[in-house]
Design a protein around this motif. Sequence first.
Motif, PDB file in Angstrom:
ATOM      1  N   ARG A  93      22.087 -86.191 -17.160  1.00  0.00           N
ATOM      2  CA  ARG A  93      23.548 -86.313 -17.090  1.00  0.00           C
ATOM      3  C   ARG A  93      24.099 -87.292 -18.123  1.00  0.00           C
ATOM      4  NH1 ARG A  93      24.881 -83.176 -12.936  1.00  0.00           N
ATOM      5  NH2 ARG A  93      23.438 -83.004 -11.205  1.00  0.00           N
ATOM      6  N   GLY A  94      23.236 -87.906 -18.890  1.00  0.00           N
ATOM      7  CA  GLY A  94      23.664 -88.866 -19.901  1.00  0.00           C
ATOM      8  C   GLY A  94      24.150 -88.193 -21.174  1.00  0.00           C
ATOM      9  N   GLN A  95      24.558 -89.006 -22.124  1.00  0.00           N
ATOM     10  CA  GLN A  95      25.057 -88.552 -23.425  1.00  0.00           C
ATOM     11  C   GLN A  95      23.881 -88.225 -24.346  1.00  0.00           C
ATOM     12  OE1 GLN A  95      28.343 -88.237 -24.084  1.00  0.00           O
ATOM     13  NE2 GLN A  95      27.994 -87.484 -26.140  1.00  0.00           N
ATOM     14  N   LEU A  96      23.932 -87.063 -25.002  1.00  0.00           N
ATOM     15  CA  LEU A  96      22.887 -86.714 -25.964  1.00  0.00           C
ATOM     16  C   LEU A  96      23.008 -87.587 -27.209  1.00  0.00           C
ATOM     17  CD1 LEU A  96      22.827 -82.806 -25.785  1.00  0.00           C
ATOM     18  CD2 LEU A  96      21.065 -84.395 -25.011  1.00  0.00           C
ATOM     19  N   PRO A  97      21.913 -88.171 -27.651  1.00  0.00           N
ATOM     20  CA  PRO A  97      21.962 -89.052 -28.827  1.00  0.00           C
ATOM     21  C   PRO A  97      21.991 -88.273 -30.138  1.00  0.00           C
ATOM     22  CG  PRO A  97      19.724 -88.921 -27.989  1.00  0.00           C
ATOM     23  CD  PRO A  97      20.585 -88.129 -27.039  1.00  0.00           C
ATOM     24  N   SER A  98      22.431 -88.983 -31.185  1.00  0.00           N
ATOM     25  CA  SER A  98      22.369 -88.440 -32.537  1.00  0.00           C
ATOM     26  C   SER A  98      20.973 -88.717 -33.065  1.00  0.00           C
ATOM     27  CB  SER A  98      23.379 -89.147 -33.430  1.00  0.00           C
ATOM     28  OG  SER A  98      24.675 -88.897 -32.959  1.00  0.00           O
ATOM     29  N   PRO A  99      20.440 -87.959 -33.975  1.00  0.00           N
ATOM     30  CA  PRO A  99      21.000 -86.747 -34.574  1.00  0.00           C
ATOM     31  C   PRO A  99      20.722 -85.477 -33.756  1.00  0.00           C
ATOM     32  CG  PRO A  99      18.969 -87.275 -35.688  1.00  0.00           C
ATOM     33  CD  PRO A  99      19.186 -88.348 -34.629  1.00  0.00           C
ATOM     34  N   PHE A 100      20.009 -85.618 -32.629  1.00  0.00           N
ATOM     35  CA  PHE A 100      19.696 -84.443 -31.823  1.00  0.00           C
ATOM     36  C   PHE A 100      20.946 -83.648 -31.501  1.00  0.00           C
ATOM     37  CE2 PHE A 100      19.431 -82.331 -27.686  1.00  0.00           C
ATOM     38  CZ  PHE A 100      18.329 -81.502 -27.875  1.00  0.00           C
ATOM     39  N   ALA A 101      21.977 -84.303 -31.003  1.00  0.00           N
ATOM     40  CA  ALA A 101      23.186 -83.612 -30.562  1.00  0.00           C
ATOM     41  C   ALA A 101      23.822 -82.814 -31.697  1.00  0.00           C
ATOM     42  CB  ALA A 101      24.190 -84.610 -29.987  1.00  0.00           C
ATOM     43  N   GLU A 102      23.903 -83.404 -32.875  1.00  0.00           N
ATOM     44  CA  GLU A 102      24.530 -82.723 -34.010  1.00  0.00           C
ATOM     45  C   GLU A 102      23.723 -81.506 -34.456  1.00  0.00           C
ATOM     46  OE1 GLU A 102      24.117 -86.097 -33.917  1.00  0.00           O
ATOM     47  OE2 GLU A 102      26.220 -86.660 -33.651  1.00  0.00           O
ATOM     48  N   ARG A 103      22.413 -81.678 -34.571  1.00  0.00           N
ATOM     49  CA  ARG A 103      21.566 -80.547 -34.998  1.00  0.00           C
ATOM     50  C   ARG A 103      21.592 -79.427 -33.973  1.00  0.00           C
ATOM     51  NH1 ARG A 103      17.234 -84.520 -37.119  1.00  0.00           N
ATOM     52  NH2 ARG A 103      16.422 -84.327 -35.013  1.00  0.00           N
ATOM     53  N   TYR A 104      21.531 -79.778 -32.696  1.00  0.00           N
ATOM     54  CA  TYR A 104      21.582 -78.772 -31.626  1.00  0.00           C
ATOM     55  C   TYR A 104      22.920 -78.023 -31.664  1.00  0.00           C
ATOM     56  CZ  TYR A 104      22.420 -76.843 -27.020  1.00  0.00           C
ATOM     57  OH  TYR A 104      22.764 -76.001 -25.995  1.00  0.00           O
ATOM     58  N   GLN A 105      24.030 -78.752 -31.764  1.00  0.00           N
ATOM     59  CA  GLN A 105      25.355 -78.107 -31.783  1.00  0.00           C
ATOM     60  C   GLN A 105      25.533 -77.220 -33.008  1.00  0.00           C
ATOM     61  OE1 GLN A 105      27.585 -77.857 -29.422  1.00  0.00           O
ATOM     62  NE2 GLN A 105      26.532 -79.239 -28.036  1.00  0.00           N
ATOM     63  N   GLN A 106      25.042 -77.670 -34.164  1.00  0.00           N
ATOM     64  CA  GLN A 106      25.143 -76.863 -35.397  1.00  0.00           C
ATOM     65  C   GLN A 106      24.364 -75.553 -35.220  1.00  0.00           C
ATOM     66  OE1 GLN A 106      27.003 -77.229 -38.016  1.00  0.00           O
ATOM     67  NE2 GLN A 106      26.186 -75.520 -39.160  1.00  0.00           N
ATOM     68  N   CYS A 107      23.155 -75.642 -34.685  1.00  0.00           N
ATOM     69  CA  CYS A 107      22.344 -74.448 -34.448  1.00  0.00           C
ATOM     70  C   CYS A 107      23.043 -73.523 -33.471  1.00  0.00           C
ATOM     71  CB  CYS A 107      20.970 -74.854 -33.903  1.00  0.00           C
ATOM     72  SG  CYS A 107      19.893 -73.462 -33.532  1.00  0.00           S
ATOM     73  N   LYS A 108      23.586 -74.094 -32.418  1.00  0.00           N
ATOM     74  CA  LYS A 108      24.277 -73.313 -31.402  1.00  0.00           C
ATOM     75  C   LYS A 108      25.461 -72.535 -31.996  1.00  0.00           C
ATOM     76  CE  LYS A 108      26.647 -74.241 -27.205  1.00  0.00           C
ATOM     77  NZ  LYS A 108      27.102 -75.210 -26.256  1.00  0.00           N
ATOM     78  N   LYS A 109      26.199 -73.174 -32.908  1.00  0.00           N
ATOM     79  CA  LYS A 109      27.325 -72.497 -33.575  1.00  0.00           C
ATOM     80  C   LYS A 109      26.831 -71.327 -34.417  1.00  0.00           C
ATOM     81  CE  LYS A 109      30.334 -76.473 -33.929  1.00  0.00           C
ATOM     82  NZ  LYS A 109      30.830 -77.521 -34.809  1.00  0.00           N
ATOM     83  N   ILE A 110      25.721 -71.515 -35.096  1.00  0.00           N
ATOM     84  CA  ILE A 110      25.178 -70.453 -35.961  1.00  0.00           C
ATOM     85  C   ILE A 110      24.619 -69.303 -35.128  1.00  0.00           C
ATOM     86  CG2 ILE A 110      23.341 -69.913 -37.635  1.00  0.00           C
ATOM     87  CD1 ILE A 110      23.789 -72.813 -38.711  1.00  0.00           C
ATOM     88  N   VAL A 111      23.863 -69.637 -34.091  1.00  0.00           N
ATOM     89  CA  VAL A 111      23.227 -68.606 -33.261  1.00  0.00           C
ATOM     90  C   VAL A 111      24.246 -67.952 -32.348  1.00  0.00           C
ATOM     91  CG1 VAL A 111      21.495 -68.200 -31.479  1.00  0.00           C
ATOM     92  CG2 VAL A 111      20.982 -69.707 -33.395  1.00  0.00           C
ATOM     93  N   GLY A 112      25.124 -68.734 -31.746  1.00  0.00           N
ATOM     94  CA  GLY A 112      26.164 -68.231 -30.840  1.00  0.00           C
ATOM     95  C   GLY A 112      25.622 -67.624 -29.569  1.00  0.00           C
ATOM     96  N   GLY A 113      26.444 -67.585 -28.539  1.00  0.00           N
ATOM     97  CA  GLY A 113      26.122 -66.909 -27.284  1.00  0.00           C
ATOM     98  C   GLY A 113      24.881 -67.400 -26.575  1.00  0.00           C
ATOM     99  N   LEU A 114      24.692 -68.700 -26.481  1.00  0.00           N
ATOM    100  CA  LEU A 114      23.504 -69.237 -25.823  1.00  0.00           C
ATOM    101  C   LEU A 114      23.772 -69.452 -24.336  1.00  0.00           C
ATOM    102  CD1 LEU A 114      22.194 -71.827 -28.414  1.00  0.00           C
ATOM    103  CD2 LEU A 114      21.396 -69.539 -27.997  1.00  0.00           C
ATOM    104  N   GLY A 115      23.840 -68.371 -23.581  1.00  0.00           N
ATOM    105  CA  GLY A 115      24.087 -68.486 -22.149  1.00  0.00           C
ATOM    106  C   GLY A 115      22.964 -69.160 -21.416  1.00  0.00           C
ATOM    107  N   LYS A 116      21.760 -68.692 -21.613  1.00  0.00           N
ATOM    108  CA  LYS A 116      20.601 -69.288 -20.941  1.00  0.00           C
ATOM    109  C   LYS A 116      20.034 -70.290 -21.863  1.00  0.00           C
ATOM    110  CE  LYS A 116      18.091 -66.646 -17.546  1.00  0.00           C
ATOM    111  NZ  LYS A 116      17.075 -65.678 -17.348  1.00  0.00           N
TER     112      LYS A 116
END
Length: 153
Positions: free
Chosen positions: A130-153
């Motif tokens: 439930r905590g805050q995701l640290p950098s740079p993990f959060a940024e790399r994960y979010q960037q990948c998620k934007k590129i891949v899109g639709g990550l429901g599971k």
Amino acid sequence: MIKFLVFLVVVTLYFHGAHTQYDNLPVTQSCLGCICEGISGCNVTSTCQGEVCGPFRITWPYWADAGKPTVKNEGPDSATAYRNCALDTFCSALAVQGYMQKYQQDCNGDGKIDCDDYAAIHKLGGYGCRGQLPSPFAERYQQCKKIVGGLGK
């Protein structure tokens, strides 16, 4: 991002070839790829650094909580079982799946369990997600998620 695509192809081919055994895994292959991208840049050639190993940077306790998957029928109590699994792309992905099956929960309180929750569980642990995701993990994960899109599971 190229490493992520290579990882995704390897895992997809393996899971596709063995789909009956792996039909009910909690985390999609795309989500696994973005977790891998976030945690290590999906460096499938990475070794052990301190207490973390492989493309998912897993620890021995993480691997044990995941059910101690192994490579090539190696016994889970072998002195090399953890390291061999953590350094193997498929086995380490299977360890992440096992860990998520054990700890899956709605970490961000949005009423569903999805890739964002699995990313938080992976990075922050089964009891601290439930905590805050640290950098740079959060940024790399979010960037990948934007590129891949639709990550429901």
